[in-house]
Each structure stands twice: as C-alpha cells, then as structure tokens.
Design a protein around this motif. Structure first.
Motif, PDB file in Angstrom:
ATOM      1  N   GLU A   7       0.831  -1.208   0.000  1.00  0.00           N
ATOM      2  CA  GLU A   7       0.000   0.000   0.000  1.00  0.00           C
ATOM      3  C   GLU A   7       0.859   1.249   0.000  1.00  0.00           C
ATOM      4  O   GLU A   7       0.578   2.217  -0.687  1.00  0.00           O
ATOM      5  CB  GLU A   7      -0.912   0.010   1.238  1.00  0.00           C
ATOM      6  CG  GLU A   7      -2.163  -0.827   1.034  1.00  0.00           C
ATOM      7  CD  GLU A   7      -2.922  -1.066   2.333  1.00  0.00           C
ATOM      8  OE1 GLU A   7      -2.461  -0.585   3.406  1.00  0.00           O
ATOM      9  OE2 GLU A   7      -3.968  -1.740   2.270  1.00  0.00           O
ATOM     10  N   ARG A   8       1.919   1.209   0.808  1.00  0.00           N
ATOM     11  CA  ARG A   8       2.757   2.382   0.953  1.00  0.00           C
ATOM     12  C   ARG A   8       3.631   2.632  -0.274  1.00  0.00           C
ATOM     13  O   ARG A   8       3.862   3.760  -0.657  1.00  0.00           O
ATOM     14  CB  ARG A   8       3.649   2.244   2.194  1.00  0.00           C
ATOM     15  CG  ARG A   8       3.379   3.330   3.218  1.00  0.00           C
ATOM     16  CD  ARG A   8       4.380   3.261   4.347  1.00  0.00           C
ATOM     17  NE  ARG A   8       4.336   1.972   5.031  1.00  0.00           N
ATOM     18  CZ  ARG A   8       5.418   1.283   5.399  1.00  0.00           C
ATOM     19  NH1 ARG A   8       6.612   1.755   5.136  1.00  0.00           N
ATOM     20  NH2 ARG A   8       5.296   0.141   6.030  1.00  0.00           N
ATOM     21  N   SER A   9       4.129   1.564  -0.867  1.00  0.00           N
ATOM     22  CA  SER A   9       5.146   1.733  -1.918  1.00  0.00           C
ATOM     23  C   SER A   9       4.580   2.415  -3.163  1.00  0.00           C
ATOM     24  O   SER A   9       5.252   3.188  -3.810  1.00  0.00           O
ATOM     25  CB  SER A   9       5.748   0.382  -2.297  1.00  0.00           C
ATOM     26  OG  SER A   9       5.006  -0.199  -3.338  1.00  0.00           O
ATOM     27  N   ARG A  10       3.342   2.126  -3.453  1.00  0.00           N
ATOM     28  CA  ARG A  10       2.691   2.691  -4.633  1.00  0.00           C
ATOM     29  C   ARG A  10       3.479   2.434  -5.923  1.00  0.00           C
ATOM     30  O   ARG A  10       3.164   2.958  -6.974  1.00  0.00           O
ATOM     31  CB  ARG A  10       2.445   4.193  -4.459  1.00  0.00           C
ATOM     32  CG  ARG A  10       1.030   4.430  -3.913  1.00  0.00           C
ATOM     33  CD  ARG A  10       0.654   5.889  -4.009  1.00  0.00           C
ATOM     34  NE  ARG A  10       0.825   6.577  -2.746  1.00  0.00           N
ATOM     35  CZ  ARG A  10       1.155   7.855  -2.635  1.00  0.00           C
ATOM     36  NH1 ARG A  10       1.387   8.580  -3.712  1.00  0.00           N
ATOM     37  NH2 ARG A  10       1.245   8.420  -1.462  1.00  0.00           N
ATOM     38  N   GLN A  21       4.973   0.014  -8.933  1.00  0.00           N
ATOM     39  CA  GLN A  21       4.365  -1.069  -9.680  1.00  0.00           C
ATOM     40  C   GLN A  21       4.755  -2.360  -8.969  1.00  0.00           C
ATOM     41  O   GLN A  21       5.794  -2.440  -8.327  1.00  0.00           O
ATOM     42  CB  GLN A  21       4.889  -0.986 -11.112  1.00  0.00           C
ATOM     43  CG  GLN A  21       5.264  -2.267 -11.747  1.00  0.00           C
ATOM     44  CD  GLN A  21       6.381  -2.056 -12.767  1.00  0.00           C
ATOM     45  OE1 GLN A  21       7.044  -1.017 -12.811  1.00  0.00           O
ATOM     46  NE2 GLN A  21       6.584  -3.064 -13.575  1.00  0.00           N
ATOM     47  N   THR A  28      -5.830  -4.567  -5.816  1.00  0.00           N
ATOM     48  CA  THR A  28      -5.161  -3.338  -6.239  1.00  0.00           C
ATOM     49  C   THR A  28      -4.314  -3.562  -7.491  1.00  0.00           C
ATOM     50  O   THR A  28      -4.299  -2.746  -8.397  1.00  0.00           O
ATOM     51  CB  THR A  28      -4.234  -2.815  -5.117  1.00  0.00           C
ATOM     52  OG1 THR A  28      -4.898  -2.992  -3.873  1.00  0.00           O
ATOM     53  CG2 THR A  28      -3.891  -1.361  -5.340  1.00  0.00           C
ATOM     54  N   TYR A  29      -3.598  -4.676  -7.488  1.00  0.00           N
ATOM     55  CA  TYR A  29      -2.699  -4.961  -8.612  1.00  0.00           C
ATOM     56  C   TYR A  29      -3.301  -6.098  -9.430  1.00  0.00           C
ATOM     57  O   TYR A  29      -3.021  -7.272  -9.185  1.00  0.00           O
ATOM     58  CB  TYR A  29      -1.323  -5.359  -8.093  1.00  0.00           C
ATOM     59  CG  TYR A  29      -0.675  -4.294  -7.239  1.00  0.00           C
ATOM     60  CD1 TYR A  29       0.097  -3.282  -7.816  1.00  0.00           C
ATOM     61  CD2 TYR A  29      -0.837  -4.292  -5.851  1.00  0.00           C
ATOM     62  CE1 TYR A  29       0.684  -2.301  -7.032  1.00  0.00           C
ATOM     63  CE2 TYR A  29      -0.250  -3.315  -5.065  1.00  0.00           C
ATOM     64  CZ  TYR A  29       0.506  -2.320  -5.657  1.00  0.00           C
ATOM     65  OH  TYR A  29       1.091  -1.357  -4.889  1.00  0.00           O
TER      66      TYR A  29
END
Ligand SMILES: Nc1ncnc2c1ncn2[C@@H]1O[C@H](COP(=O)(O)OP(=O)(O)OP(=O)(O)O)[C@@H](O)[C@H]1O
Ligand SMILES: [Mg+2]
Length: 305
Positions: A222-225, A227, A252-253
C-alpha cells in the motif's frame, strides 16, 4: 536425499556465484577429478555453498580471491573438528577459502550460534547455523581455519557413499539461469529462506521488496505505490497466510502473478490440497534450488492469463 557428484553441483552454480560475488572477487575452483559420491539434498547443499560464498564475499569488501575445492579424504582415527568429533571413514571435503579480513578467536567461537552476527542489521546470523544443521543431519562436520587479516577457510566434511551418482541432479539447468527486472514482493517468515531467496532474486536483476509476514506485506504494498509485478510468498504464516495476501493484493494490482513456496510437511498437514493455483501461478517446494525458483518466476511472468 539423493546420491550425486558435488562437482556437477558446483559447476552448475558457478554462474550464479559469479553474480553473487561481484566483479572484485575472483572465483577459482579446484575440484577433485573423481570426487566420491555423497548423499544429500541438492537444494540444501546448494544453500551450504551459497552461504559460505556470501560470507566470504562479505569478508572481502575490497575484493579478493575465493577458492572452492573438493577432495576425498580417508580418516583413520576420530578427528576433532570445530563441530565435534568426526568418526573414522571416508569423506568428501568441500572447502571454501577467502582472502578476506578473517576472524579472531572470540568471533570464531560463536559463529555457529543462531543469530550470532557481526554485520549489525545486515546479517541474520543464521547462515552458519543453517549450514551446521544440514551438515550434522548428514553426519558430517565442519572445520574452520581463520586469523585476523589472514583470510578464512571453511571445510565441510560429508560422508562418502557407495551408491552410484544419479545421472544428473534433478532440475539442473546448466549455463545461464533466467534473470528478470520485475518488481517482486517477497513474503517469508523464516529468515533463512527469506535471505536465501532475497539474494537469489537480487543477483538475478529483480527489484525486491521484502516482508516478514502477510500484514507487513500488505502495508508495504500500500505504501510503496510502486508497480508490483510478482508476489513470491510462503503459504503457512501467522497472521495472514500467503493465499490471502495474494487475494488482497490482487484487488489493487490486477495483473499480479504469484509463486508460492512451501514445505512438504505443510502440504501434507494443512489444507493445501484445497489450494487452487491461478492459471499464471506456480508452487515450489522447499528446499528448492535457485534454478527451480528462477524458472518458476519466468513461467508466471511470461504466462498469458
Ligand atoms: N568467511 C568469513 N570471514 C570472516 N568472518 C566470517 C566468515 N564467515 C562467517 N564469518 C563470521 O561469522 C558470523 C556469522 O556468520 P553467519 O553466516 O551465520 O551470519 P551472517 O553472515 O552474519 O548473517 P547472514 O548469513 O544472515 O547474512 C559473521 O557475522 C562473521 O562475523
Ligand atoms: Mg552469512
């Protein structure tokens, strides 16, 4: 466990080791032309050699030389090694020597202790403890020669076997192992496996995010955003298991691929038979060789959903 010739394993590993060691370390091998057959788990033995080589590299920050040699020896009387008495018999010795900064006596006395490390946060201190476990299980032993500024030599004694070597190690992939540049989230609670996989992935070009459990993995994603292409995860973990992590991240992905890693016991004892692998997913069984993991990763990354 299977009978095999250690020379073929080391020959197979050479390319991977060159990557791990980097340009400043010269790798030399001096292999006995006819080494005795030994019985071991190839995946585990690969881990032994790799952990010793990584330690040697860490001891040579300015570069140096690493030598791997193999030799048959006959031991006539009980011999005292650093890991205890070795009973008489025939052994194959795998030695890994480096020209690094060496160790003082106080350090040497503790190196096999789990979590003993002189590398601060960078080391888990489990590399040699793992090797110790594997070698003891095969009724072998380890001897260490080292002095400050004089380099280090680790000798691994493994009992010779009378069995003929199996034609070729199971999943050997001579030559180049496949690399990649995808972003991988690695989730594994076992520090030894985590570090082993982390090193393999990094030396084969992947960008690796690392989490020690499922909850941390979700938070990290969530934090890394960034890819995120691939999840490489253990299945049975406290808090949140690997299949659940995949399910949640997939929201999300949407293009996320997965490689599950699991032990035999876990498959047998848990509800693993209920596991349904996605079409572009793979399962690798621990302990696995680097080649097996790297190939599984390429398979899922290149798979068409
Ligand atoms: N070749 C070597 N030269 C000098 N010191 C070594 C060598 N191999 C091991 N050591 C010492 O033994 C310690 C324990 O090694 P071990 O492999 O168990 O853990 P680590 O290397 O510190 O951590 P990790 O293996 O998780 O990266 C090291 O921290 C280091 O002090
Ligand atoms: Mg180590």
């Amino acid at each position: 466990m299977e009978p095999f010739s250690v020379n073929s394993l080391i020959a197979d590993m050479k390319k991977m080791l060159l990557r791990l060691l980097g340009e400043d370390v010269e790798l030399l091998t001096n292999l006995d032309a006819e080494p005795d057959v030994i019985e071991a788990d190839i995946g585990q033995l690969e881990q032994v050699v790799m952990n010793l080589c990584v330690n040697a590299r860490d001891a040579m920050p300015e570069g140096g030389t690493l030598i791997i040699d193999t030799q048959n020896i006959e031991i006539a009387r009980v011999r005292q090694l650093d890991t205890g008495d070795l009973i008489p018999g025939r052994y194959l010795v795998i030695a890994v020597s480096d020209t690094g900064f060496g160790m003082d006596a106080a350090t040497r006395a503790q190196i096999f202790d789990p979590f003993f490390t002189t590398k601060k946060e960078k080391g888990t201190g489990l590399g040699l403890a793992t090797i110790y476990g594997i070698v003891k299980q095969s009724e072998g032993g380890i001897d260490v020669q080292s002095a400050p500024g004089k380099g280090t030599k680790f000798m691994i004694f493994l009992p010779s076997s009378d069995k003929p070597a199996s034609a070729k190690p199971r999943d050997t992939q001579p030559g180049n192992l496949p690399s990649g540049s995808e972003v991988v989230l690695l989730v594994e609670d076992d520090a030894t496996v985590r570090n082993y996989v982390w090193r393999i992935l990094e030396s084969y070009g992947y960008h690796v995010l690392v989490a020690t459990n499922g909850v941390e993995a979700i938070r990290l994603a969530e934090r890394s955003r960034a890819q995120l292409d691939l999840l490489v995860t253990d299945i049975v973990m406290p808090l949140l298991d690997g299949t659940e992590v995949y399910k949640r991240l997939k929201r999300t992905y949407s293009g996320l691929r997965v490689v599950y890693m699991t032990g035999y016991v876990e498959i047998r004892d848990s509800k693993m038979n209920e596991l349904t692998l996605p079409k572009c997913g793979r399962l690798v069984t621990k302990p696995f060789r680097a080649a097996t993991l790297l190939q599984a990763i390429r398979d899922v990354v290149e798979c068409r959903e």
